[in-house]
Design an enzyme around this catalytic site. Structure first.
Site, PDB file in Angstrom:
ATOM      1  N   ARG A  31      -1.694  12.535  10.102  1.00  0.00           N
ATOM      2  CA  ARG A  31      -0.455  13.241  10.449  1.00  0.00           C
ATOM      3  C   ARG A  31      -0.306  14.495   9.615  1.00  0.00           C
ATOM      4  NH1 ARG A  31       3.085   8.052  11.581  1.00  0.00           N
ATOM      5  NH2 ARG A  31       2.392   7.849  13.728  1.00  0.00           N
ATOM      6  N   ARG A  45       8.653   3.259  11.573  1.00  0.00           N
ATOM      7  CA  ARG A  45       9.755   2.858  10.684  1.00  0.00           C
ATOM      8  C   ARG A  45      11.056   2.633  11.435  1.00  0.00           C
ATOM      9  NH1 ARG A  45       9.418   8.508   7.478  1.00  0.00           N
ATOM     10  NH2 ARG A  45       7.282   7.795   7.631  1.00  0.00           N
ATOM     11  N   ASP A  92       0.792  -1.231   0.000  1.00  0.00           N
ATOM     12  CA  ASP A  92       0.000   0.000   0.000  1.00  0.00           C
ATOM     13  C   ASP A  92       0.828   1.286   0.000  1.00  0.00           C
ATOM     14  OD1 ASP A  92       1.040   0.011   2.563  1.00  0.00           O
ATOM     15  OD2 ASP A  92      -0.879  -0.094   3.605  1.00  0.00           O
ATOM     16  N   HIS A  93       2.134   1.186   0.269  1.00  0.00           N
ATOM     17  CA  HIS A  93       2.951   2.390   0.438  1.00  0.00           C
ATOM     18  C   HIS A  93       3.663   2.852  -0.827  1.00  0.00           C
ATOM     19  CE1 HIS A  93       2.280   2.433   4.698  1.00  0.00           C
ATOM     20  NE2 HIS A  93       3.275   3.260   4.948  1.00  0.00           N
ATOM     21  N   SER A 144       6.040   7.639  12.964  1.00  0.00           N
ATOM     22  CA  SER A 144       5.943   6.335  12.327  1.00  0.00           C
ATOM     23  C   SER A 144       6.696   5.252  13.090  1.00  0.00           C
ATOM     24  CB  SER A 144       6.484   6.436  10.898  1.00  0.00           C
ATOM     25  OG  SER A 144       6.618   5.170  10.308  1.00  0.00           O
ATOM     26  N   ASP A 156       3.535  -0.923  11.377  1.00  0.00           N
ATOM     27  CA  ASP A 156       3.057   0.401  10.990  1.00  0.00           C
ATOM     28  C   ASP A 156       2.438   1.012  12.237  1.00  0.00           C
ATOM     29  OD1 ASP A 156       2.209   2.020   8.215  1.00  0.00           O
ATOM     30  OD2 ASP A 156       0.929   2.430   9.930  1.00  0.00           O
TER      31      ASP A 156
END
Length: 787
Positions: free
Chosen positions: A481, A678, A134-135, A676, A199
């Site tokens: 965000r 990440r 999806d990213h 995030s 995520d």
């Protein structure tokens, strides 16, 4: 970790290597056959029944020990403990070893997670796991064109993810299938679930009553490898809801209000637990919206108690049998009467005014009645350039229907959007259903552009052309965000976060001064009118249309599947283990950068165009700290090299230090690593020679990610000591051989005295540091167990 647990874990991993895990069950609409019946839908993908009975048994054992009423999150967490009879449980202090039910990963984070899993040497995942693409779909023209371009540009990465899914027994959701959190809500979430996801908005599934937590890839690897997952026992913040959602007020306004109250770090170390009669006025997808954006206040996760709205949603998405089973165990899916929260927030939904939060931070709340005045007073650009609705936060059927009612009201009066209006469906199922029901047609007539079923502009995947970089402008979104440069990489963009309903209404006028609750518009015939309050069905009357089949289940045996990583690739790179600690103190460390102000994971490891390098650690490390402000000169990506006294970029300077065997630290302020999940924001400093991050306070996920990669995550015992460290300081971290839980670390500043640094490492996390990373530690444990 005790020897007993290590032994048990090692045996599990050995069994995993010897015996293939049963194939994952396809989601209900991927195979519309008679097999998708109530009995099968009441089972997890590994073939095990829903665990309510076993969880209840664990819970009863714990309740006897604790002898007090439990909150809902406590029930779910404690019933998933590795050792419920012996685990220490103290909110905010003890660490829990847990057994999650499943793992979910999106394509940007899954690349590095799968690289780590491959390097572990294991042959299958131990729990049901999925990858969702999806990213990597950039918004440029429209959904179909953007998806086609992404498939071509990212073929190497998608092929890697699909083949590694097949080889290691993960479910694979193809590009175009939708956003991970919407897919999980539609297919995998259920009341009482414990899930981790790579995520930060994984808590979205709390809308279905699960404890679903955003983590870094290393945590996911542990769970997929059959290891217990470690979580610091969270505090519990209760949000008591009274009254009813109605009119222009939406579920989004609940979390925008909570964000105003708690701020971006007020939920750190806590679960946000909603309760009260007001919960029953919110749809299941509305509850998911609220839980989703709980990530913006630093919360471990958010969730709602089991109720009728969840039953309705599960039945509508083919999981009626799960709803039936959950009702039998409802007592464990709601909080106990008299349970105690660490803090309680009261929100009266009857009097909750719609909010528009921003710019630049999701906790700066503006009631819609004050938005125009506040914006003028602060000098924000009043004209709105773009309105954007959708994303994982607000793309449900209900959201789309309510926005369409506003758009249709405008069309009936001869008006449409005065600005570009972008629509992001949350999933292929949502897209197909709103197309069938005429909602997409309304948006198109309104002037909207339907983007791909993907994250798009919400995460910076937006090829924006209407303004130049550095040009001040305003956008309004229904996303989660709005950090500087988050959506379009333009630091001058003022992004406001609000409900999809207000975003739609504001797009009709294109100005922040418009208040649809009170202000009149002029129709095409010159008559005044007010927009009607938005309306929309909670669920589609005709049921959901599954759309195209976008799911691929793994084969029964993936041994023959080849996962190819080209050594010359600039997108993918196999990992080399980080070096182990040599047992000596870390002395004469240079300060790579002393960060001034907010430092999110976007500042540390930018997204947008850098997403394409998420599977290549060395290449993506060229974005390290490029968005952070250097306290020495108030500039971004410009630091002085202490070896050469020359100015250069942060990554280049770090590479020079690494080449010359100079170890470095980074220094920051409050809530460092906010945003995030990440883990690249931790992997990159580790890869380029960093050994410690020293700050006033950390965001939860990032602190764990740093520990996982073998970095020392340290906080100033006295926040004012931040001022004692200068950009040209040299630091030494002393007595590391005696490092122990709860014991501060002594830091000597050359020619500047000594300061004290705190840490939150437990005994096992200290072993991660000594081993060089948590992955190294896991390999050591498995190697020793085989001897």
């Amino acid at each position: 970790m005790s020897k007993k647990i290590i032994s048990q874990t090692a045996e599990r991993v050995r069994r995993l290597c010897r015996k293939a895990v049963k194939p994952l069950m396809s989601p209900w609409y991927a195979s519309m056959s008679s097999k998708a019946n109530g009995v099968e839908m009441c089972r997890l993908e590994t073939g095990n029944p829903l665990p309510y009975k076993q969880l209840c048994q664990k819970l009863e054992c714990l309740k006897k020990r604790l002898n007090r009423p439990l909150t809902l999150s406590e029930k779910i967490l404690y019933s998933h403990l590795e050792d419920p009879s012996g685990s220490e449980i103290e909110r905010g202090k003890s660490y829990l070893l847990l057994r999650p039910d499943r793992v979910a990963m999106q394509d940007a984070t899954a690349q590095m997670a799968m690289m780590q899993f491959i390097s572990s040497g294991l042959s299958k995942v131990a729990v049901p796991s999925t990858i969702h693409c999806d990213h990597l779909i950039q918004a440029q023209l429209c959904g179909e064109a953007d998806l086609k371009r992404s498939l071509e540009e990212n073929k190497e990465v998608f092929d890697f993810l699909q083949t590694s899914s097949a080889k290691y027994s993960l479910g694979f959701w193809k590009p175009g299938s939708g956003i991970i959190h919407q897919i999980v809500l539609e297919n995998y979430a259920f009341p009482g679930l414990l899930m981790i996801g790579t995520d930060s908005h994984t808590p979205n599934a709390g809308g279905l009553g699960g404890v679903c937590v955003g983590v870094g890839g290393a945590d996911a690897v542990d769970v997929m490898a059959g290891m217990p997952w470690e979580l610091k026992c969270p505090k519990v913040i209760g949000v008591h809801l009274t009254g009813k959602i109605c009119g222009w007020t939406s579920p989004k306004d609940v979390i925008l209000k909570v964000a105003e109250i708690l701020t971006v770090k007020g939920g750190t170390g806590a679960v946000i637990e909603y309760h009260g009669k007001g919960c029953d006025s919110i749809s299941c997808t509305g509850m998911a919206t609220i839980c989703n954006m709980g990530a913006e206040i630093g919360a471990t996760t958010s969730l709602f108690p089991f109720n009728e709205r969840m039953i309705t949603y599960m039945c509508a998405t083919g999981r009626g049998a799960i709803a039936d089973e959950a009702q039998k165990f409802k007592h464990m899916l709601v909080p106990d009467e008299g349970c105690k929260y660490d803090q309680v927030i009261e929100i009266d939904l009857d009097n909750l005014e719609p909010l528009v939060n921003g710019p630049y931070t999701p906790d700066l709340a503006n009631p819609i009645s004050q938005l125009g005045e506040n914006s003028k007073k602060n000098g924000y650009p009043m004209d709105i350039k773009v309105g954007l609705i959708g994303s994982c936060t607000n793309s449900s059927y209900e959201d789309m229907g309510r926005c369409a009612s506003i758009a249709q009201d405008a069309l009936d009066h001869g008006l449409k959007a005065q600005i570009p209006f972008n629509v992001t469906p949350g999933s292929e199922q949502i897209r197909a259903t709103i197309e069938r029901d005429g909602i997409l047609e309304v948006f198109t007539k309104f002037g909207g552009t339907v983007l791909a079923n993907a994250c798009g502009p919400c995460i910076g995947q937006w090829d924006r052309k209407d303004v130049k970089k550095g040009e001040k402008n305003t956008i309004v979104t229904s996303y989660n965000r709005n950090f500087t440069g988050r959506n379009d990489a333009n630091p001058a963009t003022h992004c406001f976060v609000t409900s999809p309903e207000l975003t739609t209404a504001l797009s009709i006028v294109g100005c922040l001064s418009f208040n649809p609750l009170k202000d009149e518009l002029t129709d095409s015939k010159g008559k005044k009118f007010k927009l009607k309050e938005p309306t929309g069905d909670e669920l589609p009357a005709k049921g959901f249309d599954p759309g195209q089949d976008t799911y691929t289940a793994p084969p029964k045996d993936g041994k023959s599947v080849k996962v190819v990583v080209d050594p010359k690739s600039d997108r993918l790179q196999l990992l080399e283990p980080f070096e182990k600690w040599d047992g000596k103190d870390l002395t004469d460390l240079v300060v790579l950068i002393k960060v001034k102000g907010k430092c999110t994971t976007d500042h540390i490891s930018a997204a947008g165009p850098w997403l394409k390098y998420r599977g290549h650690l060395d290449n993506i490390s060229n974005n390290m700290f490029i968005g952070a402000v250097n306290a020495e000169n108030d500039e971004m990506n410009k630091v002085k090299n202490q070896r050469t006294n020359e100015w250069g970029t942060v990554p280049d300077t770090a590479r020079d230090y690494k080449c010359n065997n100079i170890k470095w630290v980074a220094v920051g302020e409050e809530n460092y690593g906010e945003g995030s999940s990440r883990e690249h924001a931790a992997l990159e400093p580790r890869h380029l020679g960093g050994v410690a991050i020293i700050v006033k306070s950390f965001a939860r996920i990032h602190e764990t990610n740093l520990k996982k990669q073998g970095l020392l995550a340290l906080t100033f015992a006295n926040a004012s000591d931040y001022d004692k460290i200068q950009p040209d300081s040299k630091l030494s971290l002393l007595n590391l051989a005696k490092m122990a839980p709860g014991q501060p670390i002594e830091c000597e500043i050359k020619d500047g005295g000594k300061i004290t640094l705190n840490h939150s490492f437990n005994a096992e996390q200290i072993e991660w540091f000594k081993a060089g990373s948590a992955l190294n530690r896991m390999k050591d444990v498995l190697t020793k167990s085989k001897k």
